[in-house]
Motif scaffolding. Sequence first.
Motif, short mmCIF file in Angstrom:
data_model
loop_
_atom_site.label_atom_id
_atom_site.label_comp_id
_atom_site.label_asym_id
_atom_site.label_seq_id
_atom_site.Cartn_x
_atom_site.Cartn_y
_atom_site.Cartn_z
N GLU A 88 0.30 3.12 13.18
CA GLU A 88 1.46 2.27 13.41
C GLU A 88 1.35 1.56 14.75
OE1 GLU A 88 6.28 2.82 13.58
OE2 GLU A 88 5.07 4.27 12.50
N ARG A 91 0.14 4.47 -2.31
CA ARG A 91 -0.07 5.84 -1.80
C ARG A 91 0.88 6.80 -2.49
NH1 ARG A 91 -1.36 3.00 2.92
NH2 ARG A 91 0.77 2.97 3.68
N GLU A 145 -4.34 5.03 5.74
CA GLU A 145 -3.15 4.63 6.50
C GLU A 145 -3.57 4.10 7.85
OE1 GLU A 145 0.48 6.77 6.34
OE2 GLU A 145 -0.32 8.12 4.82
N ASP A 174 0.82 -1.22 0.00
CA ASP A 174 0.00 0.00 0.00
C ASP A 174 0.85 1.27 0.00
OD1 ASP A 174 -2.27 -1.53 -0.02
OD2 ASP A 174 -2.82 -1.12 2.07
N LYS A 175 2.00 1.21 0.65
CA LYS A 175 2.88 2.37 0.69
C LYS A 175 3.24 2.83 -0.73
CE LYS A 175 7.29 3.91 2.56
NZ LYS A 175 8.46 3.55 3.36
#
Length: 75
Positions: free
Chosen positions: A72, A44, A69, A40-41
């Motif tokens: 974390e 994005r 997102e 996904d990073k």
Amino acid sequence: MNINDEFKSNVVWNEDTILDEDSRMIWGKHKGERLGDIPDKYWRWLSVQDWIDNWPALADYIDGLDLSEESEYED
């Protein structure tokens, strides 16, 4: 068998192409990988590139992803 051995380099995307998680990335860092396996990073990052609209099939695929997102740190 290496993932790139399975990837056909003659694949093209056009405005009529409909991509799904089993489609393969045709260029870049993740060339040859299943779209569903790309982090996904990366999506994005790619989604905010000003040139992504030159790749309408990929832009449509990204629009269909849930790229919210995650925190974390989870309680």
